[in-house]
Design a protein around this motif. Sequence first.
Motif, PDB file in Angstrom:
ATOM      1  N   VAL A 123       0.838  -1.201   0.000  1.00 23.20           N
ATOM      2  CA  VAL A 123       0.000   0.000   0.000  1.00 23.20           C
ATOM      3  C   VAL A 123       0.872   1.250   0.000  1.00 23.20           C
ATOM      4  O   VAL A 123       0.597   2.226  -0.707  1.00 23.20           O
ATOM      5  N   ALA A 124       1.945   1.228   0.792  1.00 28.08           N
ATOM      6  CA  ALA A 124       2.813   2.403   0.898  1.00 28.08           C
ATOM      7  C   ALA A 124       3.531   2.709  -0.408  1.00 28.08           C
ATOM      8  O   ALA A 124       3.612   3.868  -0.835  1.00 28.08           O
ATOM      9  N   VAL A 125       4.063   1.681  -1.049  1.00 28.35           N
ATOM     10  CA  VAL A 125       4.880   1.917  -2.243  1.00 28.35           C
ATOM     11  C   VAL A 125       4.028   2.300  -3.448  1.00 28.35           C
ATOM     12  O   VAL A 125       4.534   2.885  -4.415  1.00 28.35           O
ATOM     13  N   ALA A 126       2.734   2.013  -3.409  1.00 29.04           N
ATOM     14  CA  ALA A 126       1.869   2.282  -4.565  1.00 29.04           C
ATOM     15  C   ALA A 126       1.827   3.772  -4.908  1.00 29.04           C
ATOM     16  O   ALA A 126       1.885   4.144  -6.090  1.00 29.04           O
ATOM     17  N   GLY A 127       1.729   4.629  -3.892  1.00 28.18           N
ATOM     18  CA  GLY A 127       1.627   6.070  -4.154  1.00 28.18           C
ATOM     19  C   GLY A 127       2.844   6.653  -4.846  1.00 28.18           C
ATOM     20  O   GLY A 127       2.723   7.263  -5.926  1.00 28.18           O
ATOM     21  N   PRO A 128       4.039   6.516  -4.254  1.00 27.68           N
ATOM     22  CA  PRO A 128       5.233   7.039  -4.922  1.00 27.68           C
ATOM     23  C   PRO A 128       5.469   6.436  -6.299  1.00 27.68           C
ATOM     24  O   PRO A 128       5.979   7.115  -7.204  1.00 27.68           O
ATOM     25  N   THR A 129       5.092   5.170  -6.471  1.00 28.50           N
ATOM     26  CA  THR A 129       5.269   4.535  -7.780  1.00 28.50           C
ATOM     27  C   THR A 129       4.460   5.269  -8.848  1.00 28.50           C
ATOM     28  O   THR A 129       4.936   5.488  -9.977  1.00 28.50           O
ATOM     29  N   VAL A 130       3.246   5.662  -8.511  1.00 25.73           N
ATOM     30  CA  VAL A 130       2.410   6.412  -9.456  1.00 25.73           C
ATOM     31  C   VAL A 130       3.062   7.740  -9.798  1.00 25.73           C
ATOM     32  O   VAL A 130       3.109   8.151 -10.972  1.00 25.73           O
ATOM     33  N   ASN A 131       3.589   8.449  -8.789  1.00 22.11           N
ATOM     34  CA  ASN A 131       4.221   9.745  -9.050  1.00 22.11           C
ATOM     35  C   ASN A 131       5.456   9.599  -9.934  1.00 22.11           C
ATOM     36  O   ASN A 131       5.666  10.396 -10.857  1.00 22.11           O
ATOM     37  N   LEU A 132       6.270   8.592  -9.671  1.00 20.42           N
ATOM     38  CA  LEU A 132       7.469   8.391 -10.483  1.00 20.42           C
ATOM     39  C   LEU A 132       7.096   7.979 -11.902  1.00 20.42           C
ATOM     40  O   LEU A 132       7.765   8.385 -12.872  1.00 20.42           O
ATOM     41  N   ALA A 133       6.017   7.212 -12.038  1.00 24.36           N
ATOM     42  CA  ALA A 133       5.553   6.844 -13.381  1.00 24.36           C
ATOM     43  C   ALA A 133       5.059   8.074 -14.136  1.00 24.36           C
ATOM     44  O   ALA A 133       5.341   8.244 -15.337  1.00 24.36           O
ATOM     45  N   LEU A 134       4.329   8.953 -13.444  1.00 25.91           N
ATOM     46  CA  LEU A 134       3.861  10.188 -14.081  1.00 25.91           C
ATOM     47  C   LEU A 134       5.041  11.070 -14.490  1.00 25.91           C
ATOM     48  O   LEU A 134       5.035  11.665 -15.569  1.00 25.91           O
ATOM     49  N   ALA A 135       6.053  11.157 -13.607  1.00 29.95           N
ATOM     50  CA  ALA A 135       7.235  11.944 -13.943  1.00 29.95           C
ATOM     51  C   ALA A 135       7.890  11.392 -15.210  1.00 29.95           C
ATOM     52  O   ALA A 135       8.300  12.156 -16.101  1.00 29.95           O
ATOM     53  N   GLY A 136       7.977  10.067 -15.305  1.00 24.93           N
ATOM     54  CA  GLY A 136       8.559   9.459 -16.499  1.00 24.93           C
ATOM     55  C   GLY A 136       7.745   9.737 -17.751  1.00 24.93           C
ATOM     56  O   GLY A 136       8.313  10.020 -18.825  1.00 24.93           O
ATOM     57  N   LEU A 137       6.429   9.693 -17.620  1.00 21.86           N
ATOM     58  CA  LEU A 137       5.566   9.982 -18.776  1.00 21.86           C
ATOM     59  C   LEU A 137       5.730  11.431 -19.242  1.00 21.86           C
ATOM     60  O   LEU A 137       5.821  11.708 -20.448  1.00 21.86           O
ATOM     61  N   PHE A 138       5.773  12.347 -18.284  1.00 25.34           N
ATOM     62  CA  PHE A 138       5.930  13.765 -18.639  1.00 25.34           C
ATOM     63  C   PHE A 138       7.279  14.009 -19.309  1.00 25.34           C
ATOM     64  O   PHE A 138       7.371  14.701 -20.334  1.00 25.34           O
ATOM     65  N   TRP A 139       8.344  13.445 -18.710  1.00 27.20           N
ATOM     66  CA  TRP A 139       9.670  13.614 -19.306  1.00 27.20           C
ATOM     67  C   TRP A 139       9.720  12.960 -20.689  1.00 27.20           C
ATOM     68  O   TRP A 139      10.328  13.497 -21.632  1.00 27.20           O
ATOM     69  N   GLY A 140       9.087  11.813 -20.815  1.00 23.09           N
ATOM     70  CA  GLY A 140       9.062  11.147 -22.108  1.00 23.09           C
ATOM     71  C   GLY A 140       8.355  11.966 -23.166  1.00 23.09           C
ATOM     72  O   GLY A 140       8.800  12.019 -24.334  1.00 23.09           O
ATOM     73  N   ALA A 141       7.257  12.619 -22.781  1.00 22.41           N
ATOM     74  CA  ALA A 141       6.530  13.468 -23.728  1.00 22.41           C
ATOM     75  C   ALA A 141       7.398  14.621 -24.202  1.00 22.41           C
ATOM     76  O   ALA A 141       7.393  14.983 -25.392  1.00 22.41           O
ATOM     77  N   LEU A 142       8.162  15.199 -23.280  1.00 22.61           N
ATOM     78  CA  LEU A 142       9.049  16.315 -23.660  1.00 22.61           C
ATOM     79  C   LEU A 142      10.184  15.811 -24.543  1.00 22.61           C
ATOM     80  O   LEU A 142      10.523  16.436 -25.567  1.00 22.61           O
ATOM     81  N   ALA A 143      10.794  14.689 -24.146  1.00 25.10           N
ATOM     82  CA  ALA A 143      11.932  14.167 -24.905  1.00 25.10           C
ATOM     83  C   ALA A 143      11.522  13.729 -26.313  1.00 25.10           C
ATOM     84  O   ALA A 143      12.306  13.852 -27.263  1.00 25.10           O
ATOM     85  N   ALA A 144      10.307  13.259 -26.445  1.00 23.65           N
ATOM     86  CA  ALA A 144       9.839  12.798 -27.763  1.00 23.65           C
ATOM     87  C   ALA A 144       9.336  13.931 -28.640  1.00 23.65           C
ATOM     88  O   ALA A 144       8.940  13.708 -29.785  1.00 23.65           O
ATOM     89  N   GLY A 145       9.346  15.145 -28.087  1.00 24.84           N
ATOM     90  CA  GLY A 145       8.881  16.291 -28.856  1.00 24.84           C
ATOM     91  C   GLY A 145       7.378  16.321 -29.055  1.00 24.84           C
ATOM     92  O   GLY A 145       6.880  16.996 -29.976  1.00 24.84           O
ATOM     93  N   LEU A 146       6.638  15.625 -28.192  1.00 24.52           N
ATOM     94  CA  LEU A 146       5.185  15.628 -28.301  1.00 24.52           C
ATOM     95  C   LEU A 146       4.583  16.963 -27.887  1.00 24.52           C
ATOM     96  O   LEU A 146       3.441  17.265 -28.245  1.00 24.52           O
ATOM     97  N   VAL A 147       5.376  17.732 -27.149  1.00 30.66           N
ATOM     98  CA  VAL A 147       4.914  19.059 -26.713  1.00 30.66           C
ATOM     99  C   VAL A 147       5.905  20.086 -27.256  1.00 30.66           C
ATOM    100  O   VAL A 147       7.112  19.990 -26.984  1.00 30.66           O
ATOM    101  N   PRO A 148       5.453  21.076 -28.011  1.00 31.94           N
ATOM    102  CA  PRO A 148       6.365  22.069 -28.598  1.00 31.94           C
ATOM    103  C   PRO A 148       7.143  22.832 -27.533  1.00 31.94           C
ATOM    104  O   PRO A 148       6.573  23.251 -26.516  1.00 31.94           O
ATOM    105  N   ASP A 149       8.448  23.001 -27.760  1.00 35.62           N
ATOM    106  CA  ASP A 149       9.284  23.752 -26.820  1.00 35.62           C
ATOM    107  C   ASP A 149       8.832  25.209 -26.749  1.00 35.62           C
ATOM    108  O   ASP A 149       8.348  25.783 -27.730  1.00 35.62           O
ATOM    109  N   GLY A 150       9.040  25.799 -25.573  1.00 33.05           N
ATOM    110  CA  GLY A 150       8.753  27.222 -25.405  1.00 33.05           C
ATOM    111  C   GLY A 150       7.296  27.571 -25.278  1.00 33.05           C
ATOM    112  O   GLY A 150       6.949  28.751 -25.241  1.00 33.05           O
ATOM    113  N   THR A 151       6.432  26.586 -25.175  1.00 34.87           N
ATOM    114  CA  THR A 151       5.001  26.859 -25.045  1.00 34.87           C
ATOM    115  C   THR A 151       4.565  26.710 -23.588  1.00 34.87           C
ATOM    116  O   THR A 151       5.288  26.148 -22.757  1.00 34.87           O
TER     117      THR A 151
END
Length: 378
Positions: free
Chosen positions: A115-143
Motif C-alpha cells: 500500500v505504501a509503495v503504490a503512491g510514490p510509484t504512481v508519481n514516479l511513473a507520471l514523472a517518467g511519462l511527462f519527461w518522455g513526452a518532452l523528450a519525444a517532442g510531443l509538446v512544442p518547446d517554449g510553449t
Amino acid sequence: MNTRVPTRRSSGWVIGRVAGAPVVLAPSWLLAVVVMTVLSASSVRVITGLEGASTYVVALAFVLLLFASVFLHELAHGLVARARGQQPQEFVLTLWGGHTAFGGAAPTPATTALVAVAGPTVNLALAGLFWGALAAGLVPDGTVAAALVGSGAVANGFVGLFNLLPGLPLDGGRLLEAAVWRVTGSRYAGTVAAGWAGRGFAVLLFAGAVVAPRVLDVSFGLADAVWGALIAGFLWIGASGALTSARAQRNVDGVSVASVGRPAVVVGHESSLAHAMAVAAAAHAPEVVVLSPDGRPAAYVDREAAASVPAHAAGTTPVGVVSVALPVGAEVDGTLVGEPLLRELSRTTRLSPVVAALVDGRVVAVVRATDVVAAIRA
C-alpha cells in the motif's frame, strides 16, 4: 501523502466517490491552492514570459495538475489496499497534499509495504511519462503546455522520491515500518523505528533550510527557508503522532481482563455482608458480585458503602443493601483480549460503568470503565 486510521470523518466538501470511499476537499486545500498559485506566479512569469492575469491562470493550472497527481497517489494507496482486503474510508486533499484513511490498520507487513509503495510509484511513473513526452517532442518547446508538462515532471519526481524517504509519516516510513515489523514480528517496533527516523529527517530538513544557510553564509531565499521549516514541522508532527498512536495501539493490544479487571468472588443475593466480606478475604479478591436467584450477575458490592456498616451489624445486614445493581447485559466474555474486548466493553459500559467478566459462565472479575481508560492511556 500518507495513510492513517481515522477517528472521525474529515470535514470538507465531498466531490465524489471512488472505490466505495468519498473524495473530500478539506477547507485547507483551498488555502493551499491560493498560496501555491501566488508563489508559483513568479516562476511561471520567468519560464513562459507571460504577464498579468494569464500568469496566475497558468500558475493555477500547474497547482491543479499537482493536486491531480496527489489524488492519483492517494487513489493508488486505496486501490492496492482494497485489493489486499483493506477498505479505504476516505480520500482527502489537504493543505499538505492528501491522505487516505482506512477503517483499520494493515493486517500484515506485506500489505503495509504494498500500500505504501503504490503512491510514490504512481508519481514516479507520471514523472517518467511527462519527461518522455518532452523528450519525444510531443509538446512544442517554449510553449505554456511545455512549461506545464515540465513542471509536472519535476513535481511528480520530487513528490515520489521525497515520499520514499524512510521515515514516518512518509510512505517510505511505512516501508521501514513493514521491514522492521517483518524482521522482529512486532508492529510496534516497526512504527517506533520509522517514527524516530521521521523525526530525524525533520531535524535534518529544518537544519538544512534554516540553520545551515546562516552558519555557512549561503544565500537562501526566505520563502525557501519558510517552506523548509513548515515541511520539517509537518514531518515532526506526523512522526510524533505515529509514535503516540503506536503506544496507544500497544496498550490496546495488551488489554485483557487480567490487566484491567479486578478479581471477584460471587455470593448469593440472600447472603449477609459479613459472609460476603469473609468470602472475598479468603480469596484475596477486592470485588464481590451478587448473583440473582437465576444465577445472573445482578449487582456488585460498593466498598465504601460496605465500610460504613459497623462490624457488629455486618452479620445481619443483607449484602444487597450495600450493592449497586448491574443491568441485564452488563457482562463481557473474560477470554477476549485487545480490540475485541474493547469493542465489547464499549457496548456494555453504555449500560453500566462497571461490568462483570465471565469465563465459561463463571464470574472472574469486575471491570470498571475508568480502569480501562487508564490502561490505554498509560
